[in-house]
Design an enzyme around this catalytic site. Sequence first.
Site, mmCIF file in Angstrom:
data_model
loop_
_atom_site.group_PDB
_atom_site.id
_atom_site.type_symbol
_atom_site.label_atom_id
_atom_site.label_comp_id
_atom_site.label_asym_id
_atom_site.label_seq_id
_atom_site.Cartn_x
_atom_site.Cartn_y
_atom_site.Cartn_z
ATOM 1 C CG ASN A 17 -1.712 1.261 1.373
ATOM 2 O OD1 ASN A 17 -1.835 2.028 0.424
ATOM 3 N ND2 ASN A 17 -2.270 1.483 2.565
ATOM 4 C CD1 TRP A 18 3.410 0.976 -3.006
ATOM 5 C CD2 TRP A 18 3.693 2.368 -4.742
ATOM 6 N NE1 TRP A 18 4.192 0.322 -3.934
ATOM 7 C CE2 TRP A 18 4.384 1.158 -5.014
ATOM 8 C CE3 TRP A 18 3.729 3.380 -5.701
ATOM 9 C CZ2 TRP A 18 5.091 0.944 -6.191
ATOM 10 C CZ3 TRP A 18 4.437 3.174 -6.882
ATOM 11 C CH2 TRP A 18 5.119 1.967 -7.119
ATOM 12 C CE LYS A 19 0.233 3.332 4.812
ATOM 13 N NZ LYS A 19 -0.040 3.443 6.220
ATOM 14 C CD GLU A 174 -3.820 -2.887 6.910
ATOM 15 O OE1 GLU A 174 -2.671 -3.107 6.538
ATOM 16 O OE2 GLU A 174 -4.432 -1.839 6.656
ATOM 17 N N GLY A 180 1.855 1.745 10.681
ATOM 18 C CA GLY A 180 2.811 2.853 10.594
ATOM 19 C C GLY A 180 3.458 3.213 11.923
ATOM 20 C CB SER A 220 4.628 -2.395 11.936
ATOM 21 O OG SER A 220 4.165 -1.072 12.197
ATOM 22 N N GLY A 241 2.591 -1.326 4.268
ATOM 23 C CA GLY A 241 2.670 0.098 3.975
ATOM 24 C C GLY A 241 4.108 0.528 3.770
ATOM 25 N N GLY A 242 4.707 1.084 4.832
ATOM 26 C CA GLY A 242 6.054 1.659 4.765
ATOM 27 C C GLY A 242 7.083 0.791 4.055
HETATM 28 C C1 PEP Z 1 -0.956 -0.113 5.761
HETATM 29 O O1 PEP Z 1 -0.874 1.020 5.322
HETATM 30 O O2 PEP Z 1 -1.896 -0.826 5.402
HETATM 31 C C2 PEP Z 1 0.072 -0.591 6.680
HETATM 32 C C3 PEP Z 1 -0.072 -1.764 7.209
HETATM 33 O O3 PEP Z 1 1.115 0.262 6.922
HETATM 34 P P1 PEP Z 1 2.518 -0.134 7.659
HETATM 35 O O4 PEP Z 1 2.983 -1.416 7.037
HETATM 36 O O5 PEP Z 1 3.401 1.020 7.373
HETATM 37 O O6 PEP Z 1 2.198 -0.303 9.102
#
Ligand code: PEP
Length: 255
Positions: A17-19, A174, A180, A220, A241-242
């Site tokens: 998920n590049w956001k 999630e 994040g 994360s 995400g990140g």
């Molecule tokens: C997400 O944006 O769905 C996510 C899980 O972010 P991260 O991996 O950065 O926690």
Amino acid sequence: MEMEDKHMARRKVAAGNWKMNKTPSEAVKLCEEMKPLVESDSVDVIYCVPAIDIVPVVQAVKGTNVKVGAENMYIEDNGAFTGEISADMILDAGAEYVIIGHSERREYFSEDDDFLNKKVKKALEKGLKPILCCGESLEQREMGVTMDWIRFQIKSDLTGVTADQVKSMVIAYEPIWAIGTGKTATTEQAEEVCKGIRDCICEIYDQATAEAVRIQYGGSVNAGNAAELFAQGDIDGGLVGGASLKADFGKIVNY
Ligand code: PEP
């Protein structure tokens, strides 16, 4: 043994998920850099990218194992909805997936489960595969209502969705407190909820549907914790995400 075989039959899915990151030219550069790292015969790899990046990313990953998804869509086919994009637009741009109900959309854009149910149904009706997100806040976890809340989200968001449609979906558990924050759920916490989601799908539909639907953990996920998380019986991969914007994502895919 039978359950184990069925677990093995579900392909793992690693979705990034590049956001709201990467301009179109940065997106193409990232795809080129990641190309050799995310090759896999056994794991489905999806980049969920900002709307403006869909066309260049589809082009950049052509001929590779990477599929593309949108991060959001609107419930109507077309019309006076300034700033929104439709399922048809996403499909025509070459994407196959769409994230629905990410906690950031729920929180910052006030998307409730009734609205998200409409999005899920529209995506499926059009042939897009939803990656449906659910998850509890830290307060809800501490109050001991995690599974009640997740069951409410799943039941609301899937109202009127058929078993066959659910089989094509991905559900992402999630926990909001893990997104994040660098704070991953423990393997036990993640597996417990993913199993709870599968049980809920079994109750609403049937065993075959529950065994077919892929359930990811997100929050994360990184190169260091992916292998243990993905080894759990009810965790079929991750929504990332990140770490999806870094070479780490290649290590997650090839956990
Ligand atoms: C997400 O944006 O769905 C996510 C899980 O972010 P991260 O991996 O950065 O926690």
